[in-house]
Design an enzyme around this catalytic site. Structure first.
Site, PDB file in Angstrom:
ATOM      1  N   TYR A 162      30.407  25.305  17.546  1.00  4.79           N
ATOM      2  CA  TYR A 162      29.824  25.922  16.326  1.00  4.79           C
ATOM      3  C   TYR A 162      30.620  25.607  15.067  1.00  4.79           C
ATOM      4  O   TYR A 162      30.282  26.049  13.975  1.00  4.79           O
ATOM      5  CB  TYR A 162      29.641  27.427  16.536  1.00  4.79           C
ATOM      6  CG  TYR A 162      28.417  27.788  17.388  1.00  4.79           C
ATOM      7  CD1 TYR A 162      27.581  26.796  17.895  1.00  4.79           C
ATOM      8  CD2 TYR A 162      28.110  29.094  17.686  1.00  4.79           C
ATOM      9  CE1 TYR A 162      26.477  27.108  18.660  1.00  4.79           C
ATOM     10  CE2 TYR A 162      26.992  29.428  18.466  1.00  4.79           C
ATOM     11  CZ  TYR A 162      26.183  28.410  18.936  1.00  4.79           C
ATOM     12  OH  TYR A 162      25.083  28.726  19.698  1.00  4.79           O
ATOM     13  N   SER A 222      33.251  30.617  18.042  1.00  8.61           N
ATOM     14  CA  SER A 222      32.613  29.733  17.045  1.00  8.61           C
ATOM     15  C   SER A 222      33.464  28.549  16.594  1.00  8.61           C
ATOM     16  O   SER A 222      32.982  27.755  15.777  1.00  8.61           O
ATOM     17  CB  SER A 222      32.187  30.523  15.787  1.00  8.61           C
ATOM     18  OG  SER A 222      30.997  31.246  16.045  1.00  8.61           O
ATOM     19  N   THR A 223      34.682  28.416  17.071  1.00 10.77           N
ATOM     20  CA  THR A 223      35.564  27.347  16.547  1.00 10.77           C
ATOM     21  C   THR A 223      35.471  26.051  17.350  1.00 10.77           C
ATOM     22  O   THR A 223      36.242  25.119  17.128  1.00 10.77           O
ATOM     23  CB  THR A 223      37.035  27.815  16.535  1.00 10.77           C
ATOM     24  OG1 THR A 223      37.431  28.123  17.885  1.00 10.77           O
ATOM     25  CG2 THR A 223      37.216  29.040  15.664  1.00 10.77           C
ATOM     26  N   ILE A 253      40.517  30.704  29.633  1.00 11.00           N
ATOM     27  CA  ILE A 253      40.082  32.111  29.693  1.00 11.00           C
ATOM     28  C   ILE A 253      39.489  32.463  31.054  1.00 11.00           C
ATOM     29  O   ILE A 253      39.502  33.633  31.458  1.00 11.00           O
ATOM     30  CB  ILE A 253      39.099  32.433  28.549  1.00 11.00           C
ATOM     31  CG1 ILE A 253      39.008  33.954  28.348  1.00 11.00           C
ATOM     32  CG2 ILE A 253      37.723  31.801  28.781  1.00 11.00           C
ATOM     33  CD1 ILE A 253      38.446  34.400  27.040  1.00 11.00           C
ATOM     34  N   ASN A 308      25.502  31.519  23.444  1.00  5.78           N
ATOM     35  CA  ASN A 308      24.473  31.256  22.435  1.00  5.78           C
ATOM     36  C   ASN A 308      23.423  32.343  22.590  1.00  5.78           C
ATOM     37  O   ASN A 308      23.465  33.136  23.536  1.00  5.78           O
ATOM     38  CB  ASN A 308      23.875  29.853  22.609  1.00  5.78           C
ATOM     39  CG  ASN A 308      23.255  29.665  23.963  1.00  5.78           C
ATOM     40  OD1 ASN A 308      22.338  30.400  24.340  1.00  5.78           O
ATOM     41  ND2 ASN A 308      23.769  28.730  24.732  1.00  5.78           N
ATOM     42  N   GLY A 358      31.499  24.147  26.759  1.00  9.68           N
ATOM     43  CA  GLY A 358      32.665  24.881  26.248  1.00  9.68           C
ATOM     44  C   GLY A 358      33.035  26.082  27.105  1.00  9.68           C
ATOM     45  O   GLY A 358      32.964  26.054  28.332  1.00  9.68           O
ATOM     46  N   VAL A 359      33.408  27.171  26.418  1.00 11.41           N
ATOM     47  CA  VAL A 359      33.778  28.416  27.125  1.00 11.41           C
ATOM     48  C   VAL A 359      32.618  28.911  27.982  1.00 11.41           C
ATOM     49  O   VAL A 359      32.784  29.313  29.133  1.00 11.41           O
ATOM     50  CB  VAL A 359      34.157  29.508  26.098  1.00 11.41           C
ATOM     51  CG1 VAL A 359      34.204  30.882  26.721  1.00 11.41           C
ATOM     52  CG2 VAL A 359      35.477  29.202  25.447  1.00 11.41           C
ATOM     53  N   ASP A 360      31.417  28.841  27.421  1.00 13.03           N
ATOM     54  CA  ASP A 360      30.199  29.311  28.104  1.00 13.03           C
ATOM     55  C   ASP A 360      30.054  28.599  29.446  1.00 13.03           C
ATOM     56  O   ASP A 360      29.864  29.225  30.504  1.00 13.03           O
ATOM     57  CB  ASP A 360      29.002  28.998  27.190  1.00 13.03           C
ATOM     58  CG  ASP A 360      27.793  29.891  27.463  1.00 13.03           C
ATOM     59  OD1 ASP A 360      26.802  29.736  26.746  1.00 13.03           O
ATOM     60  OD2 ASP A 360      27.863  30.721  28.393  1.00 13.03           O
TER      61      ASP A 360
HETATM   62  N1  APR Z   1      39.345  28.830  27.729  1.00 12.16           N
HETATM   63  C1  APR Z   1      39.679  29.226  26.462  1.00 12.16           C
HETATM   64  N2  APR Z   1      39.202  28.646  25.351  1.00 12.16           N
HETATM   65  C2  APR Z   1      38.330  27.618  25.509  1.00 12.16           C
HETATM   66  C3  APR Z   1      37.912  27.151  26.780  1.00 12.16           C
HETATM   67  C4  APR Z   1      38.472  27.799  27.919  1.00 12.16           C
HETATM   68  N3  APR Z   1      38.144  27.442  29.169  1.00 12.16           N
HETATM   69  N4  APR Z   1      37.029  26.118  26.600  1.00 12.16           N
HETATM   70  C5  APR Z   1      36.917  25.943  25.268  1.00 12.16           C
HETATM   71  N5  APR Z   1      37.697  26.826  24.605  1.00 12.16           N
HETATM   72  C6  APR Z   1      37.864  27.017  23.169  1.00 12.16           C
HETATM   73  C7  APR Z   1      37.488  25.861  22.275  1.00 12.16           C
HETATM   74  O1  APR Z   1      38.589  24.986  22.125  1.00 12.16           O
HETATM   75  C8  APR Z   1      37.170  26.599  20.972  1.00 12.16           C
HETATM   76  O2  APR Z   1      38.365  26.830  20.248  1.00 12.16           O
HETATM   77  O3  APR Z   1      36.973  28.068  22.807  1.00 12.16           O
HETATM   78  C9  APR Z   1      36.632  27.951  21.425  1.00 12.16           C
HETATM   79  C10 APR Z   1      35.114  28.103  21.303  1.00 12.16           C
HETATM   80  O4  APR Z   1      34.515  26.856  21.604  1.00 12.16           O
HETATM   81  P1  APR Z   1      33.048  26.733  22.285  1.00 12.16           P
HETATM   82  O5  APR Z   1      33.145  27.064  23.711  1.00 12.16           O
HETATM   83  O6  APR Z   1      32.505  25.407  21.880  1.00 12.16           O
HETATM   84  O7  APR Z   1      32.188  27.917  21.614  1.00 12.16           O
HETATM   85  P2  APR Z   1      31.516  28.011  20.177  1.00 12.16           P
HETATM   86  O8  APR Z   1      32.191  27.155  19.168  1.00 12.16           O
HETATM   87  O9  APR Z   1      31.405  29.484  19.922  1.00 12.16           O
HETATM   88  O10 APR Z   1      30.059  27.387  20.400  1.00 12.16           O
HETATM   89  C11 APR Z   1      29.148  28.133  21.189  1.00 12.16           C
HETATM   90  O11 APR Z   1      28.702  26.270  22.623  1.00 12.16           O
HETATM   91  O12 APR Z   1      28.960  26.228  24.897  1.00 12.16           O
HETATM   92  C12 APR Z   1      28.039  26.398  23.887  1.00 12.16           C
HETATM   93  O13 APR Z   1      26.419  27.872  24.832  1.00 12.16           O
HETATM   94  C13 APR Z   1      27.462  27.778  23.883  1.00 12.16           C
HETATM   95  O14 APR Z   1      25.770  27.222  22.283  1.00 12.16           O
HETATM   96  C14 APR Z   1      26.997  27.885  22.449  1.00 12.16           C
HETATM   97  C15 APR Z   1      28.099  27.169  21.690  1.00 12.16           C
END
Ligand code: APR
Length: 178
Positions: A121, A117-118, A11, A24, A32-34
């Site tokens: 979370y 969240s997948t 993304i 969060n 992760g994405v964050d």
């Molecule tokens: N681009 C697209 N999708 C991504 C990327 C990326 N660069 N990195 C991870 N993902 C996908 C993961 O495979 C998952 O399917 O994004 C989805 C969400 O995963 P997370 O980033 O772990 O987010 P989430 O499950 O909502 O957890 C949020 O994680 O990073 C911390 O600060 C954040 O505490 C919060 C928690």
């Protein structure tokens, strides 16, 4: 519906006008994405987030995209999966709706979502995809903006689940119309 599409990628490479960050409630970064979005946007994103004083689960707040191609980042904390009986589906739907409402309010033409969240979370992907698609498609049916919404899946396996779910939704939608 040509206004919505599902793709596989990172993304942070999105060319949408806004990308959604799976944040969060502190909005102070994570993994992760964050973590990927903060790394790509640069340190100014964290400075901007500090001024937002956090965000409630299911709500959304907006910042510039800084070094990202995307002009904006829309931050939304998704629900942590706890079995599905503690309001997770409604909170997840609220994440998608809040982000789309904010995008429309800013006149944003295109928004790319990650699968909120997948990951960390632990929201099961098939259930999350059903909630996400229902929320996105019902918003698009009632609003002209954003004109284009993408679901950016990090893996082909995740995209396959979103495509299956979308086809199921579309079949139901069509049968409702008959
Ligand atoms: N681009 C697209 N999708 C991504 C990327 C990326 N660069 N990195 C991870 N993902 C996908 C993961 O495979 C998952 O399917 O994004 C989805 C969400 O995963 P997370 O980033 O772990 O987010 P989430 O499950 O909502 O957890 C949020 O994680 O990073 C911390 O600060 C954040 O505490 C919060 C928690």
């Amino acid at each position: 519906m040509e206004r919505f599409h599902i793709l596989v990628g990172d993304i942070t490479h999105s060319d949408a006008e806004a990308v959604v960050n799976a944040a969060n409630t502190s909005l102070l970064g994570g993994s992760g994405v964050d973590g990927a979005i903060h790394r790509a946007a640069g340190p100014q994103l964290l400075e901007a987030c500090r001024r937002l004083n956090g965000c409630e689960t299911g709500q959304a707040k907006i910042t510039p995209g800084f070094r990202l191609k995307a002009r904006y980042v829309i931050h939304t904390p998704g629900p942590i999966w706890q079995g599905g009986g503690l309001g997770e589906p409604a909170l997840l739907a609220s994440c998608y709706r809040s982000c789309l409402e904010l995008a429309a309010a800013y006149g944003i033409q295109s928004v790319d979502f990650p699968s909120i969240s997948t990951g960390i979370y632990a929201y099961p992907l098939p259930q999350a995809a059903t909630v996400a698609l229902r929320a996105i498609m019902s918003f698009l049916a009632q609003h002209d903006l954003p004109r284009r919404v993408g679901m950016v899946c990090h893996t082909e396996a995740a995209a396959a689940i979103y495509r299956q779910t979308f086809n199921l939704w579309y079949a139901e939608e069509k049968s409702d119309r008959l």
